[in-house]
Write a protein that holds these residues in place. Sequence first.
Motif, PDB file in Angstrom:
ATOM      1  N   MET A 197       0.824  -1.285   0.007  1.00 13.18           N
ATOM      2  CA  MET A 197       0.025  -0.009  -0.042  1.00 13.18           C
ATOM      3  C   MET A 197       0.883   1.293  -0.166  1.00 13.18           C
ATOM      4  O   MET A 197       0.549   2.223  -0.457  1.00 13.18           O
ATOM      5  N   TRP A 201       1.870   1.633  -3.822  1.00 13.70           N
ATOM      6  CA  TRP A 201       0.749   1.704  -4.917  1.00 13.70           C
ATOM      7  C   TRP A 201      -0.324   2.564  -4.571  1.00 13.70           C
ATOM      8  O   TRP A 201      -1.268   3.017  -5.427  1.00 13.70           O
ATOM      9  N   TYR A 202      -0.993   2.594  -3.342  1.00 16.21           N
ATOM     10  CA  TYR A 202      -2.150   2.978  -3.085  1.00 16.21           C
ATOM     11  C   TYR A 202      -2.244   4.542  -3.572  1.00 16.21           C
ATOM     12  O   TYR A 202      -1.666   5.516  -3.356  1.00 16.21           O
ATOM     13  N   PHE A 203      -3.575   4.884  -4.205  1.00 16.07           N
ATOM     14  CA  PHE A 203      -3.842   6.138  -4.584  1.00 16.07           C
ATOM     15  C   PHE A 203      -3.789   7.305  -3.633  1.00 16.07           C
ATOM     16  O   PHE A 203      -3.242   8.354  -4.029  1.00 16.07           O
ATOM     17  N   GLN A 211      -1.854   7.130  -0.758  1.00 11.74           N
ATOM     18  CA  GLN A 211      -0.830   7.049   0.107  1.00 11.74           C
ATOM     19  C   GLN A 211      -0.341   8.204   0.715  1.00 11.74           C
ATOM     20  O   GLN A 211       0.139   8.159   2.130  1.00 11.74           O
ATOM     21  N   SER A 226     -11.962  -0.356  -2.229  1.00 14.03           N
ATOM     22  CA  SER A 226     -10.443  -1.227  -2.056  1.00 14.03           C
ATOM     23  C   SER A 226     -11.151  -2.469  -1.119  1.00 14.03           C
ATOM     24  O   SER A 226     -11.917  -2.196  -0.349  1.00 14.03           O
ATOM     25  N   TRP A 269      -2.088   8.487 -11.262  1.00 12.52           N
ATOM     26  CA  TRP A 269      -1.599   7.725  -9.997  1.00 12.52           C
ATOM     27  C   TRP A 269      -1.385   8.346  -8.842  1.00 12.52           C
ATOM     28  O   TRP A 269      -1.424   9.816  -8.765  1.00 12.52           O
ATOM     29  N   ASN A 270      -0.884   7.955  -7.681  1.00 13.23           N
ATOM     30  CA  ASN A 270      -0.235   8.616  -6.825  1.00 13.23           C
ATOM     31  C   ASN A 270       1.021   9.379  -6.938  1.00 13.23           C
ATOM     32  O   ASN A 270       1.670   9.012  -7.964  1.00 13.23           O
ATOM     33  N   SER A 328      -7.961  -0.304 -10.065  1.00 13.20           N
ATOM     34  CA  SER A 328      -7.172  -1.142  -9.179  1.00 13.20           C
ATOM     35  C   SER A 328      -6.285  -2.113  -9.737  1.00 13.20           C
ATOM     36  O   SER A 328      -6.373  -2.424 -10.873  1.00 13.20           O
ATOM     37  N   VAL A 361      -5.491   2.302  -7.016  1.00 13.03           N
ATOM     38  CA  VAL A 361      -4.350   2.856  -7.578  1.00 13.03           C
ATOM     39  C   VAL A 361      -4.575   4.116  -8.142  1.00 13.03           C
ATOM     40  O   VAL A 361      -3.221   4.656  -8.345  1.00 13.03           O
TER      41      VAL A 361
END
Length: 493
Positions: free
Chosen positions: A49, A52-54, A56, A99, A294-295, A367, A400
Amino acid sequence: MKKYVFLFLGLSLLISSCNNDDNQITNGETPGVTPGSDVVVQHFMWQAMNLWYFWQGEVGVLSDTRFSSDEEYTEFLEQNPNPSDFYNDVLLFNEDRFSFLNDDYTELVNNLSGVSRSNGLEFNLVQFAEGDGIFGYVIYIVPDSDASTKDIQRGDIFTRVDGQELNLSNYIDLLFGSNTTYTLGMADIVDNEIVDNDTEVTLTKIENQVEDPILVAETLDVNGTKVAYLMYNRFLSSFNEELNAAFGEFVADGATELVLDMRYNPGGSVNTSRLLASMVYGTNTSDLYIRQRWNAKIQEQLSDEQLEDYFASSTGSTAINSLNLSRVFVIATNDSASASELVMNGLAPYVDVIHIGETTRGKNEFSITLVDDPGNAFVYSSDRENNINSDNSWGLQPLVGRNENADGFFDYTNGLAPNITLLEDIANLGVLGDVNEPLLARALQEITGVTSKVSFSAQMPAKSFASSRFFTPAKDNMYLDKPLHIDFTQSND
C-alpha cells in the motif's frame, strides 16, 4: 540501496526500494521487521500500500517517514493482529469505498476472470417499507448454471431462505455464506403487496462457474431501422473475442444504432472497456480514450505517452469490428459501476451518450491485484506463482488510480446522472432484449421518434439496496490487466 526498473502494465516505472538487509531507516526507505515478529501479512500489506495506494500521501501511517526505527514499525504492525481489520481500519483512506481484500488470492484472481462459486441466480434486494424485512427479485439467470435448470426466472420474487424470513441481519449469511445449497421461498405481487406462496426453489452453488458477460446480442428491426442491442454484464478480458464477434454480427446486419445495456454491469477490465468503446466509436488510434492518474510517487515518473490509452484497432489478435457511431444509447442504473462508467465517460468527448435509467454508482478509480511477491513490486502475475510467499495467501485489490477522459473529466464520484430517468418496475421487469421491455422500449422511442405503447410509469419502482453482483470477490472492481514485464537492474547509492 537497490533500484528496480519495472515495466508494469505497459508503463516504465523507476521505483526506489531499500535492501531487505538494511537495519536503519532513513527518509524514503522501507522499514524492516524486527526478527522473530509474526507480522508477515501486515508487513506485506503496508509495503504494497505504501508503494501503490492512490491515497498513500493522505494516509499518515503509510508515509515514507512515518517510522523512525524497525522496532517502532514492528510495534505498529503487532497492534493489529487481524489482517482484515489492519487493512480496512488502518491503511485505507476514509473516503475509499471500494478497495477490498481476500484471504485467498487465487479466489480473487479467478473471480476477476469470471470464474466463481455460484448457482447462477442474479438478484437485487429491497427492504420493506416497515421493519427490517427484505425481499429479493430475480434480475437474470446465468446460462448453463444450476439456476438455469430450475423453475425460476427474471421477475420472480423470494422472501425466505431455508424457511427463514429474510431481514437485514441474516441475508448475508443465508444468501452469501458458506452454504453450498439453499432453498428459496417464493412470493407473488398482489395489489402492490408482496405475498408469500408455497413454491420453493432449491439452488446449488457450483465451483468454477463461468459467466459469459454477453447475455443478449441481437439486431432489432424497428420501423425499418436496424438497432443493435447488447446486454453486457461484466468486462471480462477472457471474452474479448466473443464481444468483437458480436459487433461483427451487428456490422453484418447493417445496424446503424446501438442500445448498450449495462444496467447490471459492475465493471471489470479497463482494457476491455477500451475495446468496447472502440467497437462503438471507431478504430481511431490517434484519439485519446483515457488518461491515468496515479499517486504522486508513481505519477511523477511517467511520461504522457505512458499514461495515455487510445482507441484500439485490434483486440490484440483480430481487427476491431466497429459500428463507427456518432451516438449511443446506454441503459445504466445504480448497479452500473467502474468500467461501465468508464466507457460512458471515455466516449463522451466523441459520441453523444444518451443515458437512460438511473444515476450510476460513482466508481471512478481503478485497481490492481497485489500479493506477497516483493520481487515483482507485489503485483500479481500468473507466471510468478512460485515466487509468492507460501506463508501468506492474502490478496489485496486496492484503488491505485483514476482515469480521466480526453476532456480531462474524471470527477463522477456521485455517479453519472441519466439524460432520461426511468427506474425498473418490479411488477413489470419485462424480458431482456424484447422491444416491450420498458427501458429498451424507451430507448427505441428516442431512436425512432415513434411514441411507444409501453407504459413508463413504474407500479413498484425497483429501489434496491443490494445486488448479488456486488457480493462476489470481484465486486464492482475496475482493474488494469495489461501484460506485465519486469526487468531488474541493480546499482549502489
